[in-house]
Design an enzyme around this catalytic site. Structure first.
Site, PDB file in Angstrom:
ATOM      1  CB  SER A 137      -0.890   0.013   1.252  1.00 17.97           C
ATOM      2  OG  SER A 137      -1.534   1.271   1.423  1.00 17.97           O
ATOM      3  CE1 TYR A 151      -3.928  -2.090   5.363  1.00 18.85           C
ATOM      4  CE2 TYR A 151      -2.973   0.010   4.691  1.00 18.85           C
ATOM      5  CZ  TYR A 151      -3.555  -1.200   4.363  1.00 18.85           C
ATOM      6  OH  TYR A 151      -3.736  -1.541   3.039  1.00 18.85           O
TER       7      TYR A 151
END
Length: 252
Positions: A137, A151
């Site tokens: 990501s 995350y």
């Protein structure tokens, strides 16, 4: 490009990016192992693939990870490509009482599972001179959202794991790369518990945060994965490929 007779494992392939990747590999001739936790969703994806192996499995469970690799090799006879796509997102402040519970859950799903799957798959992929692609990501490269330390950390760790393993496996003829999407229309927000109104608000904000003022479809990420897995990318390893509509470069 074709992947005739290639064997591909795609984790988290019951929807979104993983489903798009599996469907495109299958359309190009690959034998695909679909991995996910939702039988119904996996069955829907399987209808769009050519005779896939469907495995309901939880990548946070060691026995399931072992079963993914063992059953794929038993069923197809080999393994050429591993796509580590399964992941989850959840918010928590470092000051929250739930900080460590959220951190452990996210790290187990987004990073530890990738490490273990790669560990078990590597000997088979070395035999076929295949490759590994990790779905990371842009949040592993830059902090863009509040209360997302867990995350962000998991994806930053995944990127460096990619580089580390690429360096180790290069001498075995195995390439390892990472694809780092920005905003993509998937069900990750729904799966994290967000209702429709919250999902729309978040996606609208994400769109406004991109230089190109758009959000990608899962198929766009699949296209990049297909390229990196192909011989056209034979000189590429240890790289982090960003596909984010200019999310990282958006100026005020």
């Amino acid at each position: 490009m074709n992947f005739n007779d290639k064997v591909v494992i795609v984790t988290g392939s019951s929807s979104g990016i993983g489903a798009a990747i599996a469907i495109e590999f299958s359309a190009l001739g690959a034998n695909v192992c679909l991995v996910g936790r939702n039988q119904k969703k996996l069955d829907e994806v399987a209808k769009k693939c050519n005779n896939p192996l469907v495995l309901v499995a939880d990548v946070t469970q060691d026995k399931d990870i072992q079963r993914i690799v063992n059953e794929t090799v038993r069923y197809f006879g080999k393994l050429d490509i591993l796509v580590n796509n399964a992941g989850m997102g959840s918010s928590a402040s470092i000051k929250s009482e739930t900080a460590m519970a959220v951190f452990d859950k996210i790290m187990n799903t987004n990073l530890r599972s990738v490490v273990y799957l790669t560990h078990l798959a590597a000997p088979h992929i070395i035999k076929t001179k295949g490759n590994i692609i990790n779905i990371s990501s842009v949040l592993g490269l830059r902090v863009l959202m509040a209360d997302s330390f867990a995350y962000n950390t998991s994806k930053a760790g995944l990127d460096h794991f990619t580089r580390s393993v690429a360096a180790e496996l290069a001498s075995d003829g195995v390439r390892v790369n990472s694809v780092n999407p920005g905003p993509v229309f998937t069900d990750i927000l729904e799966n994290s518990g967000a209702n429709e109104a919250i999902q729309k608000a978040i996606f609208d904000k994400m769109k406004q945060g991109t230089a190109l003022n758009r959000i990608s479809e899962p198929s766009e990420i699949a296209d990049l994965v297909i390229f990196l897995a192909s011989d056209k990318a034979r000189a590429i390893t240890g790289s982090v490929y960003v596909s984010d509509n200019g999310y990282l470069i958006k100026t005020a």
